[in-house]
Motif scaffolding. Structure first.
Motif, short mmCIF file in Angstrom:
data_model
loop_
_atom_site.label_atom_id
_atom_site.label_comp_id
_atom_site.label_asym_id
_atom_site.label_seq_id
_atom_site.Cartn_x
_atom_site.Cartn_y
_atom_site.Cartn_z
N VAL A 1 0.79 -1.12 -0.08
CA VAL A 1 0.09 0.04 -0.04
C VAL A 1 0.94 1.24 0.04
N GLN B 1 0.85 4.15 -2.54
CA GLN B 1 0.65 5.89 -2.06
C GLN B 1 1.87 6.79 -2.63
N SER C 1 -9.28 5.19 -3.95
CA SER C 1 -10.48 4.46 -3.56
C SER C 1 -11.42 4.57 -4.72
N ASP D 1 -7.88 1.25 -1.37
CA ASP D 1 -8.56 0.77 -0.08
C ASP D 1 -9.62 -0.53 -0.33
N SER E 1 -5.24 -3.23 -0.23
CA SER E 1 -5.12 -3.26 1.20
C SER E 1 -5.41 -4.71 1.65
#
Length: 149
Positions: A56, A60, A116, A120, A124
């Motif tokens: 993750v 990011q 998202s 997410d 994840s």
């Protein structure tokens, strides 16, 4: 009698070497397109599939890289992809093979939908994810696909 010849050029496979970024600012179409609260449009769909060990935090970093110029537009021609890679995370935004006009998405839009639902909702949880503007993600219908894997 005078003859006129009409020639038609049909290109198959699109323009594989053309991908451009525009300096034109992207104007969000609705409040839902903000980074903080993404809402899938009615025509959009996503799915999680397979398994992955994608980090993750690596994804990011890609989001932060894309957001360095949040007003930038990515204009992709038929069958052309923009690709980002950081550590274990890979992101690919592709125009579908049969689109007749370039697919244009802003960096802000891209970062929003990577975060998202794909990051997410899929990464994840140990799955890869794909988002598209047609409910049949496995078809050539729609104009784009966004993969995170």
């Amino acid at each position: 009698m005078k003859f006129t010849a009409i020639l038609a050029l049909v290109a198959s496979g699109g323009f594989p070497s053309m991908a451009a970024a525009s300096d034109q600012p992207a104007i969000p179409s609705s409040p839902e397109s903000s980074i903080s609260d993404p809402v899938l449009e009615k025509r959009d769909a996503y799915t999680c599939y397979g398994s992955t060990n994608t980090s993750v935090s690596d994804c990011q970093k890609i989001i932060h890289s894309i957001l360095t110029d949040a007003q930038q537009n990515f204009n992709l021609y038929s069958n052309v992809c923009a690709v980002w890679s950081e550590g274990t995370c890979k992101v690919r935004l592709c125009a579908q093979p049969y689109v007749v006009r370039p697919v244009s998405r802003s960096a802000a839009w891209l970062a929003t939908y990577i975060a998202s639902p794909l990051l997410d909702g899929c990464i994840s949880k140990g799955n890869m994810g794909v988002l598209g503007d047609h409910p049949n993600i496995n078809s050539h219908a729609g104009t784009y696909r966004l993969w995170v894997y």
